[in-house]
Design an enzyme around this catalytic site. Structure first.
Site, PDB file in Angstrom:
ATOM      1  N   SER A  97      11.000   3.771   4.717  1.00 47.33           N
ATOM      2  CA  SER A  97      10.996   3.414   6.284  1.00 47.33           C
ATOM      3  C   SER A  97      12.255   3.682   6.789  1.00 47.33           C
ATOM      4  O   SER A  97      13.254   3.958   6.135  1.00 47.33           O
ATOM      5  CB  SER A  97      10.803   1.786   6.732  1.00 47.33           C
ATOM      6  OG  SER A  97      11.222   1.396   7.945  1.00 47.33           O
TER       7      SER A  97
ATOM      8  N   TYR B 152      14.015  -6.188   3.703  1.00 50.76           N
ATOM      9  CA  TYR B 152      13.112  -5.283   3.531  1.00 50.76           C
ATOM     10  C   TYR B 152      14.041  -4.047   3.825  1.00 50.76           C
ATOM     11  O   TYR B 152      13.715  -2.894   3.109  1.00 50.76           O
ATOM     12  CB  TYR B 152      12.254  -5.595   5.211  1.00 50.76           C
ATOM     13  CG  TYR B 152      11.387  -4.210   5.328  1.00 50.76           C
ATOM     14  CD1 TYR B 152      10.177  -4.022   4.683  1.00 50.76           C
ATOM     15  CD2 TYR B 152      11.561  -3.156   6.366  1.00 50.76           C
ATOM     16  CE1 TYR B 152       9.308  -2.925   4.630  1.00 50.76           C
ATOM     17  CE2 TYR B 152      10.617  -2.329   6.512  1.00 50.76           C
ATOM     18  CZ  TYR B 152       9.673  -2.053   5.853  1.00 50.76           C
ATOM     19  OH  TYR B 152       8.637  -1.107   6.200  1.00 50.76           O
TER      20      TYR B 152
HETATM   21  N1  LIG Z   1       3.919  -0.205  10.258  1.00 46.35           N
HETATM   22  C1  LIG Z   1       4.851   0.194  10.203  1.00 46.35           C
HETATM   23  O1  LIG Z   1       5.489   0.079  11.363  1.00 46.35           O
HETATM   24  C2  LIG Z   1       6.038   0.764   9.029  1.00 46.35           C
HETATM   25  C3  LIG Z   1       7.145   1.362   9.449  1.00 46.35           C
HETATM   26  C4  LIG Z   1       7.725   1.931   8.459  1.00 46.35           C
HETATM   27  C5  LIG Z   1       7.479   1.841   7.222  1.00 46.35           C
HETATM   28  N2  LIG Z   1       6.180   1.127   6.794  1.00 46.35           N
HETATM   29  C6  LIG Z   1       5.678   1.211   5.387  1.00 46.35           C
HETATM   30  O2  LIG Z   1       4.410   1.704   5.265  1.00 46.35           O
HETATM   31  C7  LIG Z   1       3.864   1.436   4.182  1.00 46.35           C
HETATM   32  C8  LIG Z   1       2.180   0.819   4.734  1.00 46.35           C
HETATM   33  O3  LIG Z   1       2.392  -0.263   5.699  1.00 46.35           O
HETATM   34  P1  LIG Z   1       1.560  -0.500   6.820  1.00 46.35           P
HETATM   35  O4  LIG Z   1       2.012  -0.701   7.798  1.00 46.35           O
HETATM   36  O5  LIG Z   1       0.263   0.358   6.630  1.00 46.35           O
HETATM   37  O6  LIG Z   1       0.975  -1.982   6.187  1.00 46.35           O
HETATM   38  P2  LIG Z   1      -0.231  -2.612   5.798  1.00 46.35           P
HETATM   39  O7  LIG Z   1      -1.500  -2.582   6.841  1.00 46.35           O
HETATM   40  O8  LIG Z   1       0.216  -4.094   5.623  1.00 46.35           O
HETATM   41  O9  LIG Z   1      -0.615  -1.983   4.382  1.00 46.35           O
HETATM   42  C9  LIG Z   1       0.034  -2.285   3.229  1.00 46.35           C
HETATM   43  C10 LIG Z   1      -0.583  -1.727   1.997  1.00 46.35           C
HETATM   44  O10 LIG Z   1       0.126  -2.107   0.819  1.00 46.35           O
HETATM   45  C11 LIG Z   1      -0.928  -2.492  -0.025  1.00 46.35           C
HETATM   46  N3  LIG Z   1      -0.064  -3.498  -0.954  1.00 46.35           N
HETATM   47  C12 LIG Z   1       0.827  -4.678  -0.501  1.00 46.35           C
HETATM   48  N4  LIG Z   1       1.188  -5.164  -1.808  1.00 46.35           N
HETATM   49  C13 LIG Z   1       0.782  -4.380  -2.557  1.00 46.35           C
HETATM   50  C14 LIG Z   1       0.758  -4.900  -4.057  1.00 46.35           C
HETATM   51  N5  LIG Z   1       1.507  -5.667  -4.707  1.00 46.35           N
HETATM   52  N6  LIG Z   1      -0.277  -3.914  -5.117  1.00 46.35           N
HETATM   53  C15 LIG Z   1      -0.858  -3.135  -4.476  1.00 46.35           C
HETATM   54  N7  LIG Z   1      -1.027  -2.862  -3.232  1.00 46.35           N
HETATM   55  C16 LIG Z   1      -0.104  -3.532  -2.150  1.00 46.35           C
HETATM   56  C17 LIG Z   1      -1.752  -3.411   0.912  1.00 46.35           C
HETATM   57  O11 LIG Z   1      -3.007  -3.580   0.125  1.00 46.35           O
HETATM   58  P3  LIG Z   1      -3.554  -4.911  -0.471  1.00 46.35           P
HETATM   59  O12 LIG Z   1      -2.945  -6.177   0.374  1.00 46.35           O
HETATM   60  O13 LIG Z   1      -5.102  -4.946  -0.563  1.00 46.35           O
HETATM   61  O14 LIG Z   1      -2.828  -5.060  -1.822  1.00 46.35           O
HETATM   62  C18 LIG Z   1      -2.193  -2.416   1.945  1.00 46.35           C
HETATM   63  O15 LIG Z   1      -3.114  -1.429   1.512  1.00 46.35           O
HETATM   64  C19 LIG Z   1       4.645   0.131   3.710  1.00 46.35           C
HETATM   65  O16 LIG Z   1       5.369   0.542   2.730  1.00 46.35           O
HETATM   66  C20 LIG Z   1       5.486  -0.065   4.878  1.00 46.35           C
HETATM   67  O17 LIG Z   1       6.650  -0.833   4.336  1.00 46.35           O
HETATM   68  C21 LIG Z   1       5.434   0.593   8.026  1.00 46.35           C
END
Ligand SMILES: NC(=O)c1ccc[n+]([C@@H]2O[C@H](COP(=O)([O-])OP(=O)(O)OC[C@H]3O[C@@H](n4cnc5c(N)ncnc54)[C@H](OP(=O)(O)O)[C@@H]3O)[C@@H](O)[C@H]2O)c1
Length: 255
Positions: free
Chosen positions: A142, A155
């Protein structure tokens, strides 16, 4: 900086964290482009929905904090595919935290998923990639990992660790013919950010984010960050002396 991917047709891609948000949309995009995609995360129903009717999708539910399950999934995948072209570790967890509301249990959960979980994935795929002498690994960190920000007490630290990890991985793996992609999104509209109670600057849709990720990988970029109008500001702020950096962050966020 990495081998370019000009044609996704038949590429074997393992997306870990494919049940929701950025990972789910990346998996859909890859399937549309003709790749074979293995979808992993804990929520099997959600993974099935992302896979839809595709005959090129394999659903492999797992929890990345459990290394034995991750290794088992890797073995099953190798039996099916005989190799892996690209692994995308997207899974992550975000809980807002400041110093006056420090919660050790929640902090350790974030460390366990965002750092230890990624290490479990590395343990599973590095031997295969090294043996193949080709393929690649992309890790979603991130832009919040670049420098300390309010609300991101733990985080941000976990994501900073991933940035450093990718830099070291690149130095070790590039000479061995293996691609490393450091993916640093700004704010993306997903379930993860839906719980934020502040106005997120330069918020983009998950479709826009995935277009940036796909384009970055196709071009062979190492640092894939977006949207640039936001991420470049943070990259610039990071270069300032701390006194100026802290002043500007207080002023801009009001925190
Ligand atoms: N959205 C943003 O603004 C943003 C910005 C910067 C970085 N990111 C990063 O992008 C990535 C995806 O985030 P997102 O925004 O798409 O969030 P999200 O919709 O909450 O997706 C998170 C994903 O991670 C999986 N996950 C969480 N814990 C897990 C575990 N213990 N084992 C296996 N899978 C797991 C979840 O699946 P299950 O719950 O089904 O396991 C889900 O598929 C993350 O690493 C986040 O930190 C997001």
């Amino acid at each position: 900086m990495n081998p370019k991917i000009t044609n996704w047709n038949g590429q074997r891609v393992w997306v870990i964290g494919a049940s929701s948000g950025i990972g789910a949309e990346t998996a859909r995009s890859l399937l549309r482009k003709g790749a074979k995609v293995a979808l992993s995360a804990r929520n099997e129903n959600a993974l099935q929905q992302v896979a839809g009717e595709s005959t090129e999708a394999i659903v492999m539910p797992l929890d990345i904090t459990d290394v034995s399950i991750v290794l088992q999934a890797r073995d099953e995948l190798l039996k099916c595919w005989g190799g892996i072209d690209l692994v995308l570790v997207v899974a992550g967890s975000y809980q807002k935290m400041r110093a006056d509301e420090f919660n050790l249990k929640v902090a350790k959960q974030m460390v366990d998923i965002n750092i230890n979980g990624v290490l479990n994935c590395l343990d599973a795929v590095l031997p295969t990639l090294l043996e193949q002498g080709r393929g690649g690994i992309g890790i979603v960190s991130s832009i919040a990992g670049l420098s300390g920000l309010p609300q991101a007490l733990i985080y941000g630290s976990t994501k900073a660790a991933l940035i450093n990890l990718c830099e070291s991985l690149y130095l070790d793996l590039h000479p061995r013919g293996i691609g490393v992609y450091l993916i640093n999104p700004g704010f993306v509209s997903t379930p993860l950010t839906a719980k934020n109670d502040f106005t997120m600057p330069a918020l983009i849709s998950v479709e826009q984010a995935v277009r940036e990720i796909m384009r970055g990988i196709e071009r062979g970029e190492f640092h894939i960050h977006f949207p640039k109008r936001f991420t470049n500001w943070l990259r610039l702020l990071r270069l300032l002396p701390y006194r100026v950096y802290f002043f500007l962050i207080h002023k801009v966020t009001g925190l």
